[in-house]
Design an enzyme around this catalytic site. Structure first.
Site, PDB file in Angstrom:
ATOM      1  CE1 TYR A   1      -3.223  -2.881   0.368  1.00 17.49           C
ATOM      2  CE2 TYR A   1      -3.274  -2.535   2.738  1.00 17.49           C
ATOM      3  CZ  TYR A   1      -3.684  -3.227   1.632  1.00 17.49           C
ATOM      4  OH  TYR A   1      -4.562  -4.271   1.767  1.00 17.49           O
TER       5      TYR A   1
ATOM      6  CG  HIS B   1      -1.227  -8.407   0.100  1.00 22.05           C
ATOM      7  ND1 HIS B   1      -0.765  -7.115   0.187  1.00 22.05           N
ATOM      8  CD2 HIS B   1      -2.545  -8.297  -0.238  1.00 22.05           C
ATOM      9  CE1 HIS B   1      -1.746  -6.273  -0.083  1.00 22.05           C
ATOM     10  NE2 HIS B   1      -2.823  -6.975  -0.369  1.00 22.05           N
TER      11      HIS B   1
END
Length: 486
Positions: A76, A157
């Site tokens: 992110y 992830h």
């Protein structure tokens, strides 16, 4: 607001002589708070300049409101760094001005008072490295960025982008970090988009290791538009003569096996907690919506203060027809005196709190006089304090509607609000979606290729991250030896 389970510090779990947490650590559902602040919004995918957003105030205000869990990822953008900066400042110099009940003598935030979650394995939009060496490096780098000696939980992830064998190897490495590296990781989970893939991997990990996952994070699969995670039945057919949808949805991608519904599969695989995230469909379920065709930089309509819809449109995988259908939902919500995002947040928070608990996959909250009770846990992202406060107010209303707290006089967020939202969703929004209801896109897409070259997998940067960790580890071991020798 019912009290969430307080995050337990490392010392409350059983450790071995080297400081590693033993398998007798508390079950995740007893320590994970039910509402987690997601910080994917601290990222250029959602905000043009994340460094200029009030991220410090958002984090401080969240803690003041009782939201003491945070979700981030190295993928992110600057999110880990910004979150770590905000938390680090509060652990050194508390700021009572943003506290809901300012104390005349504020004390620094303790690390044991909040639950910190990050991820590993996704390097870039098309780049993944699940090798043990990279997973270890990624976790150690996260420790530095987040200014913490340990992370409470690490997800792998977006597991659908790599092979099951790679996922298994990465899970083993995270558990090694948990057991053999001083407990720098406490709980281990996976995250991803296709629910069937998540189910299959949870089943495989239990079968191969004999130990279930602590958590699965599912995103975008329990929303007003897509309810697949909850396995909800289809609504009744729309009235005759209903207007056709602007585009026929493409056929959904194939799901990975299993006759049981997703929540039953997760439970059978021994998963302790299933969390719901991206309850606004990454921007689909907002009043602004996502433009079907994002404006080119500098074009008319791209010079306003809020560029979020254009930013999201650049990468969002939704087809044009779904974007148009969700914009219709915004019109229907407005006609009912509502904002679509408010309706979508309240519906997902409340329904997942109920369904997650019913499936035995929720977390504990303590209601006064009642003791621990389960609710489904949700990750919510915000980019302003106003969004945060509205979300928390709705969450308190959810707890009230479920009988977890006394909210009998709360007409704005209590049971009456819940009934209004459910009626609007079932009566107007689901019929308007038509065949777009429960539509999903493929992840990964058919053209996906992992751009991480084989020769680069497991190669970690010589940036001092590992060296600094090893030096600190050696210093701790020396200190322990000195104490033991006295």
């Amino acid at each position: 607001m019912a009290e969430p389970a307080t995050p337990a510090p490392p010392s409350t779990a059983t450790h071995d002589g080297g400081g590693a947490i033993s398998p007798r650590r508390p079950p995740l559902h007893t320590v994970l708070p039910p509402l987690i602040l997601g910080t994917a919004t601290f990222n250029t995918q959602f905000v043009a300049d994340p460094h200029s957003m009030p991220y410090r105030d958002i984090v401080a205000r969240a803690l003041a409101l009782g939201v003491n869990a945070f979700d981030t990822s190295p993928y992110y953008g600057p999110s880990e760094i910004l979150l770590g900066t905000a938390l680090g400042a509060l652990m050194k110099n508390p700021t009572p001005s943003i506290d809901a009940s300012p104390s005349p003598s504020p004390v620094p935030l303790s690390r044991s008072s909040f639950f910190l979650v990050t991820k590993a394995g996704r390097v870039g939009p098309t780049e993944f490295d699940y090798s043990p060496a990279w997973i270890r490096y990624s976790v150690l780098r996260s420790l530095q960025r987040l200014h913490t000696p340990y992370v409470d939980m690490v997800y792998l992830h977006d597991v659908e982008f790599v092979s099951p064998a790679e996922v298994l190897a990465a899970v083993r490495e995270l558990r090694r970090l948990r057991d053999d590296e001083g407990g720098v990781v406490r709980y281990v989970g996976i995250s991803g988009f296709p629910v069937g893939v998540l189910c299959s991997l949870a089943e495989m990990i239990l079968a191969e290791t004999g130990e279930p996952l602590d958590a699965v994070l599912s995103y975008g699969h329990f929303t007003v538009q897509n309810r697949r995670l909850g396995g909800l039945p289809p609504p009744p057919p729309p009235p005759a003569g209903e207007e056709e949808q602007p585009e026929t949805p493409p056929p959904p991608p194939p799901e990975h096996g299993g006759l049981l519904p997703p929540l039953a599969r997760f439970k059978k695989a021994g998963v302790d907690v299933v969390l719901n995230a991206s309850i606004l469909g990454m921007g689909l379920l907002t009043s602004r919506g996502i433009p079907v065709h994002p404006p080119a930089p500098g074009a008319a309509g791209d010079d306003g203060a809020d560029k979020t819809p254009s930013l999201v449109a650049q990468w969002h995988p939704s087809p044009p027809g779904l974007r148009v259908a969700c914009m219709k939902l915004a019109e229907l919500a407005a006609a009912a005196g509502e904002r679509l995002e408010s309706v979508a947040i309240r519906w997902a928070l409340a329904e997942w709190a109920r369904l997650g608990a019913a499936a035995g996959l929720g977390v504990d909250v303590s209601a006064p006089g009642l003791g621990p009770r389960r609710v489904g846990a949700t990750v919510c992202g915000v980019s302003t304090i106003a969004e945060l406060e509205e979300t928390v107010a709705d969450w308190r209303g959810v707890l009230s509607s479920l009988g977890q707290v006394d909210g009998s006089n709360d007409d704005t967020y209590g049971l009456a609000r819940q009934e209004k939202v459910v009626n609007l969703v079932q009566r107007d929004l689901w019929p308007a979606l038509g065949s777009w209801l429960d539509h999903v896109w493929g992840s990964p897409g058919p053209e996906f290729v992992n751009t991480r070259r084989d020769c680069d997998r497991g190669v970690v940067p010589d940036d001092g991250v590992v060296a600094a960790y090893e030096m600190a580890k050696q210093a701790r071991q020396t200190a322990q030896s000195t104490v033991g020798a006295r």
